[in-house]
Design an enzyme around this catalytic site. Structure first.
Site, PDB file in Angstrom:
ATOM      1  N   CYS A  57       1.070   3.939  -3.273  1.00 59.41           N
ATOM      2  CA  CYS A  57       1.534   2.716  -2.609  1.00 59.41           C
ATOM      3  C   CYS A  57       1.701   1.558  -3.598  1.00 59.41           C
ATOM      4  CB  CYS A  57       0.508   2.339  -1.543  1.00 59.41           C
ATOM      5  SG  CYS A  57       0.795   0.710  -0.836  1.00 59.41           S
ATOM      6  N   TRP A  90      -3.465   7.934   6.791  1.00 61.43           N
ATOM      7  CA  TRP A  90      -4.102   8.146   5.478  1.00 61.43           C
ATOM      8  C   TRP A  90      -5.397   8.944   5.658  1.00 61.43           C
ATOM      9  CZ3 TRP A  90      -0.954   7.396   1.670  1.00 61.43           C
ATOM     10  CH2 TRP A  90      -0.083   6.317   1.634  1.00 61.43           C
ATOM     11  N   ARG A 124      -1.160  -1.224  12.222  1.00 65.64           N
ATOM     12  CA  ARG A 124      -1.000  -0.093  11.302  1.00 65.64           C
ATOM     13  C   ARG A 124      -2.215   0.038  10.411  1.00 65.64           C
ATOM     14  NH1 ARG A 124       4.173  -1.855   8.342  1.00 65.64           N
ATOM     15  NH2 ARG A 124       2.933  -0.811   6.752  1.00 65.64           N
ATOM     16  N   VAL A 125      -2.462   1.246  10.006  1.00 64.81           N
ATOM     17  CA  VAL A 125      -3.591   1.514   9.105  1.00 64.81           C
ATOM     18  C   VAL A 125      -3.015   1.629   7.702  1.00 64.81           C
ATOM     19  CG1 VAL A 125      -5.370   3.185   8.508  1.00 64.81           C
ATOM     20  CG2 VAL A 125      -4.960   2.564  10.906  1.00 64.81           C
ATOM     21  N   THR A 126      -3.116   0.528   6.956  1.00 65.18           N
ATOM     22  CA  THR A 126      -2.438   0.465   5.660  1.00 65.18           C
ATOM     23  C   THR A 126      -3.428   0.379   4.500  1.00 65.18           C
ATOM     24  OG1 THR A 126      -2.278  -1.945   5.876  1.00 65.18           O
ATOM     25  CG2 THR A 126      -0.387  -0.678   6.629  1.00 65.18           C
ATOM     26  N   VAL A 127      -2.935   0.716   3.338  1.00 61.91           N
ATOM     27  CA  VAL A 127      -3.629   0.450   2.081  1.00 61.91           C
ATOM     28  C   VAL A 127      -2.872  -0.670   1.381  1.00 61.91           C
ATOM     29  CG1 VAL A 127      -4.667   2.711   1.689  1.00 61.91           C
ATOM     30  CG2 VAL A 127      -2.288   2.334   0.999  1.00 61.91           C
ATOM     31  N   GLU A 142      -4.303  -7.361   2.877  1.00 63.95           N
ATOM     32  CA  GLU A 142      -2.994  -7.845   2.422  1.00 63.95           C
ATOM     33  C   GLU A 142      -3.015  -7.874   0.887  1.00 63.95           C
ATOM     34  OE1 GLU A 142      -0.034  -8.536   3.764  1.00 63.95           O
ATOM     35  OE2 GLU A 142       0.520  -8.990   1.691  1.00 63.95           O
ATOM     36  N   SER A 143      -2.154  -7.059   0.295  1.00 63.02           N
ATOM     37  CA  SER A 143      -2.261  -6.819  -1.148  1.00 63.02           C
ATOM     38  C   SER A 143      -2.156  -8.085  -1.998  1.00 63.02           C
ATOM     39  CB  SER A 143      -1.196  -5.821  -1.594  1.00 63.02           C
ATOM     40  OG  SER A 143       0.098  -6.329  -1.349  1.00 63.02           O
ATOM     41  N   TYR A 188      12.414  -0.863   0.416  1.00 70.03           N
ATOM     42  CA  TYR A 188      12.093  -0.318   1.747  1.00 70.03           C
ATOM     43  C   TYR A 188      13.182  -0.659   2.751  1.00 70.03           C
ATOM     44  CZ  TYR A 188       7.416   0.956   0.211  1.00 70.03           C
ATOM     45  OH  TYR A 188       6.365   1.547  -0.444  1.00 70.03           O
TER      46      TYR A 188
HETATM   47  N1  LIG Z   1       1.746  -6.124   3.572  1.00 68.75           N
HETATM   48  C1  LIG Z   1       0.890  -5.031   3.223  1.00 68.75           C
HETATM   49  C2  LIG Z   1       1.670  -3.721   3.288  1.00 68.75           C
HETATM   50  C3  LIG Z   1       0.842  -2.532   2.947  1.00 68.75           C
HETATM   51  C4  LIG Z   1       1.581  -1.235   3.331  1.00 68.75           C
HETATM   52  O1  LIG Z   1       2.566  -1.263   4.080  1.00 68.75           O
HETATM   53  N2  LIG Z   1       1.101  -0.090   2.820  1.00 68.75           N
HETATM   54  C5  LIG Z   1       1.717   1.173   3.199  1.00 68.75           C
HETATM   55  C6  LIG Z   1       1.722   2.155   2.068  1.00 68.75           C
HETATM   56  S1  LIG Z   1       2.893   1.773   0.816  1.00 68.75           S
HETATM   57  C7  LIG Z   1       0.902   1.821   4.291  1.00 68.75           C
HETATM   58  O2  LIG Z   1      -0.304   1.943   4.171  1.00 68.75           O
HETATM   59  N3  LIG Z   1       1.558   2.261   5.359  1.00 68.75           N
HETATM   60  C8  LIG Z   1       0.926   2.943   6.450  1.00 68.75           C
HETATM   61  C9  LIG Z   1       1.641   2.723   7.742  1.00 68.75           C
HETATM   62  O3  LIG Z   1       2.552   1.913   7.790  1.00 68.75           O
HETATM   63  O4  LIG Z   1       1.280   3.376   8.713  1.00 68.75           O
HETATM   64  C10 LIG Z   1       0.325  -5.270   1.848  1.00 68.75           C
HETATM   65  O5  LIG Z   1       1.059  -5.751   0.976  1.00 68.75           O
HETATM   66  O6  LIG Z   1      -0.849  -4.992   1.647  1.00 68.75           O
END
Ligand SMILES: N[C@@H](CCC(=O)N[C@@H](CS)C(=O)NCC(=O)O)C(=O)O
Length: 333
Positions: A57, A90, A124-127, A142-143, A188
């Site tokens: 990511c 994830w 959403r479950v994000t990294v 938030e990155s 994206y």
């Molecule tokens: N705005 C967030 C975006 C993070 C993000 O979208 N990460 C993606 C991976 S590149 C993710 O985990 N996506 C999982 C999903 O959307 O279900 C950030 O910058 O931290």
């Protein structure tokens, strides 16, 4: 798409494109701050905070690069999920090369950490995720903010190579904003576009922006001048993925980064800074993108090229400026 709704995992929950076929990125939701103040709710301490990341990511990658450049490897720990994100989101698959178990909670899925932090979580479950081991909760996911915290709240434990120097802060913020929509998110918007128009608009904005920064970097060492900053970290994580995944998988194929002399040499310089190459796992990057989006790549075949040599010599020393002294003296290997 898959997400949590009131703490329950759902696989049919939301649309990520609007009526015009444009990709809509959702806002992230845990927005607390670690501060260099012992009385803060989340005080900066060594060993207290943890990152959950995917090497695939680009957003999570910002936090890993910042952690490496500030020398915080022993201060903030990291776990790495499986690059392949399937129906359940994830996942931790220890044993697979480059991944780890969840050392903090022993969870199988990252979503369990979200539910632990907020049992009613919707989103959403994000990294990346910045986890507080003491309060056992998510501080922030938030990155840009996690990167900023690593860079500014941990000075007591970090080297002196700040990436957000006083006097440059407005310019750095403006540059991070300027590259976000056309470049970081632009790839994206191109890749997930649901209409020809949305795709073409995204691609043309993307390459206009790359052309612009190519020109700037002709006689300027970094995006904000002589000194390496967070803005460079933000551009780096998109550039390093570009030719391997965005060019092909997201159809951003007007040019490769390797065809832009200044961007390409700049990319190699950043890659060769101490600690940075260790944060780049091209196998995870390729596997994630090509396998995780079956609507774009239904057979999930992972492209093998182009195998750039990011360690090859760069020509950036011809331009004034350079990495901070703390990094310049160290070798990348
Ligand atoms: N705005 C967030 C975006 C993070 C993000 O979208 N990460 C993606 C991976 S590149 C993710 O985990 N996506 C999982 C999903 O959307 O279900 C950030 O910058 O931290």
């Amino acid at each position: 798409m898959n997400m949590l709704v009131d703490g329950e995992w759902r696989t049919d929950a939301y649309e990520s494109t609007n009526d015009d076929g444009e990709f809509d990125r959702q806002e992230t939701s845990f927005r607390n701050w670690v501060e260099a103040d012992p009385d803060a709710e989340f005080p900066a301490e060594s060993g207290r905070y943890h990152l959950y990341v995917s090497y695939a990511c680009p957003w999570a990658h910002r936090t890993l690069v910042t952690r490496a450049l500030r020398g915080l490897e022993d201060v903030v720990s990291v776990d790495v999920v499986d690059p392949y994100r399937a129906e359940d989101g994830w996942q931790f698959t220890p044993g697979k090369d480059g991944t780890t178990p969840d050392s903090q909670n022993g969870f199988d899925y990252l979503r369990e950490a979200y539910v632990k932090a907020d049992p009613e979580f919707t989103g959403r479950v994000t990294v990346p995720v910045l986890w507080d081991k003491e309060r056992e909760t998510i501080v922030n996911n938030e990155s840009e903010e996690v990167m900023r915290m690593l860079d500014t709240a941990f000075d007591e434990f970090a080297n002196d190579a700040t990436l957000y120097p006083e006097g440059k802060r407005d310019e750095i913020d403006e540059t991070i904003d300027a590259i976000y929509e056309p470049i970081n998110n632009g790839v994206y918007r191109a890749g997930f576009a649901g209409s020809q128009d949305a795709y073409e608009n995204a691609v043309s904005e993307l390459f206009d922006a790359l052309d612009h920064w190519e020109e700037v970097l002709a006689d300027q060492r970094y995006l904000c001048g002589d000194a390496l900053t967070e803005a460079d970290v933000c551009l780096f994580t998109t550039l390093v993925r570009f030719d391997d995944v965005y060019h092909t998988h997201f159809k951003c194929n007007v040019r490769k980064i390797a065809e832009y002399p200044n961007l390409w040499n700049y990319l190699k310089e950043l890659y060769q800074l101490p600690g940075v190459s260790e944060t780049v796992r091209m196998d995870h990057i390729r596997e994630h993108y090509y396998r995780t989006h079956p609507d774009i790549n239904p057979k999930r075949i992972v492209a093998v090229g182009p195998n750039h040599d990011f360690e090859a010599d760069h020509d950036r020393d011809r331009i004034a400026g350079g990495p901070p002294r703390e990094l310049a003296g160290l070798s990348a290997d």
